[in-house]
Every structure is written in C-alpha cells, then in structure tokens.
Write an enzyme that holds these catalytic residues in place. Structure first.
Site, short mmCIF file in Angstrom:
data_model
loop_
_atom_site.label_atom_id
_atom_site.label_comp_id
_atom_site.label_asym_id
_atom_site.label_seq_id
_atom_site.Cartn_x
_atom_site.Cartn_y
_atom_site.Cartn_z
N THR A 190 0.93 -1.28 -0.06
CA THR A 190 -0.01 0.10 0.05
C THR A 190 1.02 1.13 0.02
O THR A 190 0.26 2.41 -0.34
CB THR A 190 -0.88 -0.11 1.15
OG1 THR A 190 -0.21 -0.07 2.38
CG2 THR A 190 -1.92 -1.16 1.24
N GLY A 206 1.57 -6.83 5.92
CA GLY A 206 0.87 -7.92 6.17
C GLY A 206 1.32 -8.72 7.36
O GLY A 206 1.11 -9.93 7.37
N ALA A 207 2.02 -8.01 8.17
CA ALA A 207 2.64 -8.55 9.44
C ALA A 207 1.64 -9.70 10.08
O ALA A 207 1.95 -10.53 10.59
CB ALA A 207 3.22 -7.51 10.42
N THR A 265 7.29 -5.46 8.86
CA THR A 265 6.91 -5.25 7.39
C THR A 265 7.47 -3.61 7.56
O THR A 265 7.02 -2.75 8.23
CB THR A 265 5.44 -5.39 6.89
OG1 THR A 265 4.65 -4.81 7.88
CG2 THR A 265 5.34 -6.82 6.85
N ASN A 285 5.38 -3.73 13.26
CA ASN A 285 5.16 -4.79 14.68
C ASN A 285 5.26 -6.16 14.23
O ASN A 285 5.53 -6.67 13.20
CB ASN A 285 3.69 -4.69 15.02
CG ASN A 285 2.58 -5.02 13.88
OD1 ASN A 285 2.49 -4.11 13.10
ND2 ASN A 285 1.95 -6.17 14.14
N ASP A 330 1.39 -3.63 18.78
CA ASP A 330 1.04 -2.95 17.60
C ASP A 330 1.69 -1.60 17.26
O ASP A 330 1.30 -0.87 16.53
CB ASP A 330 -0.09 -3.01 16.98
CG ASP A 330 -0.55 -2.93 15.72
OD1 ASP A 330 0.76 -3.07 14.70
OD2 ASP A 330 -1.49 -2.60 15.11
N HIS A 637 -16.70 -5.20 7.92
CA HIS A 637 -18.00 -4.74 8.07
C HIS A 637 -18.11 -3.87 9.21
O HIS A 637 -19.29 -3.56 9.48
CB HIS A 637 -18.87 -5.93 8.01
CG HIS A 637 -18.88 -6.52 6.61
ND1 HIS A 637 -19.61 -6.15 5.58
CD2 HIS A 637 -18.14 -7.72 6.27
CE1 HIS A 637 -19.45 -6.87 4.55
NE2 HIS A 637 -18.64 -7.82 5.06
N MET A 675 -15.66 -10.18 -1.53
CA MET A 675 -16.02 -10.69 -0.34
C MET A 675 -15.38 -12.13 -0.23
O MET A 675 -15.87 -12.90 -1.34
CB MET A 675 -17.65 -10.89 -0.43
CG MET A 675 -18.12 -11.90 0.67
SD MET A 675 -17.79 -11.30 2.29
CE MET A 675 -18.24 -12.81 3.34
CA CA Z 1 0.08 -3.67 12.60
#
Ligand code: CA
Length: 729
Positions: A190, A206-207, A265, A285, A330, A637, A675
């Site tokens: 991202t 993606g950690a 990451t 993290n 985190d 959601h 989804m």
């Molecule tokens: Ca994180």
C-alpha cells in the site's frame, strides 16, 4: 507605401487586447519531456522549482513543506475550488500526488494510477493493474495506495498483490512489472515507492497475516532486483542472510517464530540522505502483537518497531534505533520520518524526527542513530519516559498485561498513524495529526497461528462492543484527535487544534505561514502555522485522510488533496462519514484563490433498516455468533454490525442477501466483488450463528430507532437509524 501598410497593421495588432492562447492539454510527448529529467539532481534541488512536487515528501528529507507563497495567511480566506475530478473510487484515498510541470500523478483504491491536468483536473491517462479482488482479504487496512514515484520519464506503483510496475509517464503504458513478494504468503503493498540512485525501493505489509518483512530495491530501467534487506530473522537452521540477521536472531526466542513469519513489515515510511547515502526505513510490529506469544522467553525482537538506516546502494545495515523493544501493542515505527538540520544545545545536528505509534516524539542523530531526545506527544501509560543513557523506554509493567486486560494509551492505532506530518523551517514546528485513544489489550488464552488471517493474538472479549446503541455512540465520542504543532528542539507542544474525530488527514505546511489539513468530519481547512488559528475551511462531503500538496502552474498556486474516507480505523470501528453524506465519492480536489467552482451535492435518499428475516436463536448461539462476527467480519464490516459505509453495513442487508447467506459467506459467490470465501475457516453452523447475531443486532437497532429521537445524538442519530444511499437515477 508598403512600409506604411505594415505600420498600420502593426498598430492595429497592438491596439487589440492581447488574448492569451488557451493552454494546450499536456500530451504524451510533453509529459515525457517534462518528466525525463526528474532524477536526483532535481529532487535534491527541489527548492529551485517550488511549483513542482517531485517526490513523495516533496524532497528526500520528506519535510512536506512547500516554499510557495502566493497563497498566504492574508488571502487564504479567498480560497475556492478550482476543479474537482471524481476518481470513481468507493473506499479510502490515501495518496500524495506527484506534480511535474502541472501534471498530477496519483493513485486510488486497488492500486489504480491517475494522471490529471493540474489546471483543469482533466484525466490524461489512467492505469488499472487489475488486482484480483480476492487479494483484498489480506489488506488489514483497506485496499488503499499512498502514491507513485516519478523518475526519468517513468511512473512507479506498487500494487496490492505485490507487484512493482513501471509505467510510461506520457501514456500510462506498462514498461515492465515484477513480482516483489512470495505469492504463497499474504503480503500486500500500500506504500509509495521511493527512487534513490536509479533504484526504486518498495516494502510491503501483512505482518498480522503471517509474513517476514523486507524492503527491496529494483533497477529503474529493467525491474531487476538489486538488493533486499530482511527486517527479521528467518529459520535459524539456515545460513543468515547477513550479519544484521545474525545479531537479530539472538534477540528472538521460542521454537518457531519464523514459520509464522515474524512480521516487521516496511509498509510506509522511508527517507533518504543523499550526502550520507543512507536510506531510512520504518519497521512495523510482530506477528502476533504480544511478545510473550511470539517469542516466549522474551527478547527485543530486532528489528521490529525500529528505524533502520541502510546503505542506499547495497541495502546493507548501517545502524538501527528500536523505539519499542519487545514490541507488544502493534506500536509500529513505520510512521512518517522527517530529516532536518536543527540547532540543539548550540550545535547544528543532522536529525531524523519521528512520532511513531508508541506516543514518544523522537529526535535521533541520523548519522549514527544516537538518541538525542524523546518526549511523549500524546497521552501514554505504557512507559514513564525514555532513558537518555540507554535510549530505551522505561516501561510500566502492567501495560504488558501479563494476567488479564490492560487499557493502554495510545491504542493499537497509535498516537499517530501513517498520515503524514510536515516540518516548517520557518516556524520550526512539526505538525502532527494526533490520535488520542486507548485500547483494551488482553492476550488470547489459546492463541494458535492461522495462516492468511488477522493474527493479532488479542482476546476478542474486551473488544466486544457495548451492548446498546447509546453506549456505542458514547464510545465513539470518547475517541479524540487533534492537530499538534510540536517544537522538536524544546520537545513540547506549541499549540493544538482539537478536532471532532480522531482519524484526520495528513498535513502540508507552506511558506505562506499556513498548515493545510483535511478532517474526518468532511472539511478541508487552513490554519496559521505560527498560532493554529483557523483561517479557512470548506466542506468536501467526505472525510479526508490523505495529505495535501501545493503546486504552481501558469503563475497560479494550487493546493490539491484526495478526498475519500477509509482506512483501517474506519473499517474496524465503523465510524461513518460525515453525517448527511454516506456516499464515498472519491475525488481529487484543487483549490486556488478567487476560484468558485462548487462540488455537486450527492443525490441521496434516506433508507431505513429493512425488516430482517425471521431467524431465531438462543442466547448461547447469539453469544457465539457475536464472537465469530468480531473475529471474522469486523475488520471489513465494522464492530457491532455498524460499517463505515465503505463496505456493506450488514444491518441493511436485503432479504436476497439473507436468503443466500451461506453461499456468500462460505462459497464465495461475491468473491469477484471482494467478499472472500470462508469455507476453509467457518463451518455451516458458524456461518449460521453469525447470521443469527446480525439479525438480532438489526432488530435491536430497529427498536432503538423506533423509540429514540434525533435530539439525543444529533450528530450521529442519522448514522444509526437512517442510512443515506444513492438516489435512483
Ligand atoms: Ca500492525
């Protein structure tokens, strides 16, 4: 005679009002020519061409401060909308546009790239990498992208599914693309690439899903990988990739962190010092969050939550500073890093500034990583201070929640997240988009790593939402945010502007004594850089999370920003967009003094919650459904079956969705829409329990709306009881 005629003709020509030629829309050749020389010399000398924004943070030091002065504190009140361009994106927009000679290069959701004319907003080209929608299940924090890099006629973008793509800046045609990740692992990209020394550098995220972090550099001409730096050690039975990994492995314990991946990451922040030839990367993290689960036996777990300086040519480790040893909350160090030269105790120091998630503002010597100072910029209760001698935080032991739950400030969202700061050399302040909220940490009692899903290792119990709509609204109200002006030399706040919400946009400062920031309540605003006084604001009909830029074209200064509500916080907590506008209409907006264009009002109609199907379940099944919902459904959601609007709010699910519930949840009939299928993760009974909980939750909301009045919660009543949806054409 002939001479007289020529003279008359000239006179006639001169007596006419000169009509400036209509500026031509940039074509592929002119864009190629303008971008062909964007490289190190121009980026280092960016102050010589203040009308451009050539790199992610404008300059390699990532200060995000524009030297332009046509718009200043005396005329900013006359700022108006010059143009808008609808991106068509329906989720978060986080990109910082790159601007070269009046052409804006930006990105939208699903890693799409746009080139727009900076004078009119006209779309010049776009590129869609066609990211498979099922990859979205690995994106914790929305299918966002933070922008491109431009270098020698090329535009570089990292895609959500892990590719690095080089485009022709003139047309958007693909020149090369390379897969940067192991596709068997749930990596996502991202962040925006950076280009240094003809190498395009990109990390990934993606950690929580189970990956081993790294950052890598690729040849700008060919896409060939030139170096890769791993941030955490791999299987200790295999040879170490480098000495840095050997040292790091001694700080990890336990039988199998490397099978999970470890995390760490490099998903956003980088900065570059061309004189030192050091590339700074911010590391995230671990997997899972709690160190005791990840590395039983303790240890600092290098290089999690660290700033690492690398040799830009080779990717070799030079130094690191770990903000949070043995990271457990985190608390990433992936937040924006700013390089500056500051006078500290009578000497000019080359510093690196960061306000990472853990709540301390750090001033490091960027030549060797020495800690110069660290002070809290937001409420914190996990540490008392950072020890000046050791450079380590002095922790409050309860914050590691060894037995039970601890309410810890800052939250896992951080005191500051990815939203860029800025540094003004004129005021000497760093402007920080601050988040003030706590998080109930409790270690999962029976944690077991599950590949490809969100492995925070947090017990879901304390996260279960309040049982009433009133409680949820009160909880949302308690989450605060503000814009802070921070003096990095004195390590104290100069001023702050409280905001209505916590998840506000990135920051731009300018030499016109201005700070620009978009807010979660759907406004774009300008504040006085020296005092924080609000000088101008305008509604933009959606929350802003991205950072603005400023540029100049045809002698006119513009301020541009991407407006599009989204990101992790909105998805998880279900904080809606500005009341009265629930359409996530992603837009690129440009403002200049004296302009008066208007944004079209969204054509919406009010929709009440439909009657759910007659599904009955006992209390035990509902409780089970609640835990399952918050384990599997909340990340997209929203908690408490209340979405931000970016993805479907399941209280409003029509009868047709309820009728096909299991096929949608487990068999993937909506997979192409994003989804994912859950048949490998949920049984039919579990899917049914989730549906029963959603139905029960829907009924309670209908009951609340029948008895409550908008007067009690004027700003949020509509979000609970009357969703606004697009009007039928
Ligand atoms: Ca994180």
């Amino acid at each position: 005679m002939r001479r007289v005629l020529i003279g008359l003709l000239l006179l006639a020509a001169c007596s006419r009002e000169p009509v400036p030629p209509e500026p031509a829309t940039p074509d592929a050749e002119s864009i190629r020519a303008a971008t062909a020389t964007v490289a190190e010399a121009r980026i280092v000398g960016a102050d010589r061409e203040p009308g451009n924004w050539l790199a992610h943070g404008r300059t390699y030091d990532e200060q995000r401060h524009s030297p332009l002065t046509r718009i200043d504190s005396t005329n900013v009140a006359g700022l108006g909308l010059a143009w808008h361009w609808d991106t068509g994106d329906e989720r978060g927009l986080e990109a910082t546009p790159i601007v070269v000679d009046g052409v804006l290069f930006s990105t939208g959701t699903w890693s799409r790239v746009y080139a727009n004319d900076g004078r009119t907003g006209e779309l010049l080209w776009k590129y869609d990498p066609q990211v498979p929608r099922e990859w979205g299940r690995y994106a914790c924090c929305d299918v966002v992208n933070r922008g491109v890099a431009v270098w020698k006629g090329r535009v570089f973008v990292g895609t959500l599914d892990g590719r690095l793509v080089a485009l022709d800046a003139g047309t958007g045609a693909v020149l090369w693309e390379t897969l940067t990740i192991d596709p068997e692992r749930p990596y996502t990209i991202t962040g925006a690439p950076r280009v240094v020394n003809d190498l395009v550098v990109i990390g990934n995220g993606g950690a929580e899903y189970g990956v081993r972090g790294f950052v890598a550099a690729y040849d700008t001409e060919t896409g060939a990988r030139k170096w890769r730096f791993w941030t955490v050690p791999g299987d200790p039975a295999l040879p170490f990739e480098d000495a840095a990994m050997q040292r790091a492995a001694a700080t990890w314990h336990g039988p199998d962190w490397w099978t999970v991946g470890g995390g760490g990451t490099v998903w956003d922040s980088m900065a570059f010092d061309p004189e030192l030839n050091l590339l700074y990367v911010g590391v995230g993290n671990g997997t899972p969050w709690n160190r005791d689960l990840r590395s039983p036996g303790g240890g600092d777990n290098l290089y999690l939550a660290s700033i690492v300086a690398l040799d830009a040519d080779t990717g070799e480790y030079v130094w690191h500073y770990q903000t949070t040893p043995g990271e457990t909350w985190d608390y990433t160090a992936t937040q924006h890093m700013i390089l500056a030269d500051l006078e500290i105790d009578g000497a000019v120091r080359q510093v690196l500034l960061q306000a990472p998630k853990n709540g301390f503002f750090y001033v490091l010597d960027r030549t060797d990583g020495t800690l110069l100072s660290a002070e809290p910029y937001v409420r914190i209760n996990w540490a008392t201070h950072v020890d000046a001698e050791t450079g380590r935080p002095v922790e409050i032991p309860e914050a590691r929640h060894p037995d039970g739950m601890a309410l810890v400030w800052p939250s896992a969202n951080g005191g500051h997240n990815w939203h860029p700061m800025s540094y003004s050399p004129a005021t000497g302040y760093v402007y920080i988009p601050v988040i003030d909220m706590a998080f109930p940490f409790e270690r999962a009692r029976d944690f077991a790593y599950r590949p490809g899903v969100f492995n925070s290792g947090i017990d879901i119990g304390p996260l279960l939402p309040p049982k009433t709509v009133e409680d949820r609204i009160e909880m949302l109200r308690s989450i605060r945010g503000h814009l802070a002006a921070w003096d990095p030399v004195l390590q104290r706040e100069a001023w702050r502007v409280p905001h209505p919400g916590s998840w506000n946009g990135g920051v731009l400062s300018t030499a016109g004594n201005l700070v620009f920031q978009g807010r979660s309540d759907g406004y774009f605003a300008a504040y006085a850089a020296d005092t924080g006084a609000l000088l101008w604001e305008t509604p933009v009909h959606t929350g802003i999370v991205a950072a603005p830029v400023s540029y100049e074209v045809d002698g006119e200064q513009y301020v541009a920003v991407l407006a599009g509500w989204g990101g992790s916080f909105t998805l998880f907590t279900g904080v809606p967009r500005q009341p009265g506008n629930f359409l996530s209409r992603g837009r690129l907006l440009a403002f200049k003094v004296g302009a008066d264009a208007t944004l079209p009002e969204s054509q919406t109609t009010s929709m009440s919650i439909p009657e759910p199907p007659a599904i009955e379940a006992d209390e035990a099944a509902l409780a089970r459904g609640e835990v399952l919902y918050h384990t599997w459904c909340t990340p997209c959601h929203g908690a408490d079956v209340s979405s931000s609007g970016a993805l479907p709010d399941l209280k409003y699910a029509p009868a047709a969705v309820h009728a096909r519930w299991d096929a949608i949840v487990r068999q993937g009939v909506y997979e192409a829409l994003g989804m994912p299928r859950f048949d490998h993760l949920l049984s039919a009974e579990e899917s049914e329990a989730i549906q029963a909980y959603v139905v029960d939750r829907t009924r309670k909301e209908i009951a609340f709306c029948a008895t409550d009045t908008p007067g009690r919660y004027p700003e949020l009543f509509a979000t609970a009881c009357a969703k606004r949806v697009a009007a039928p054409p």
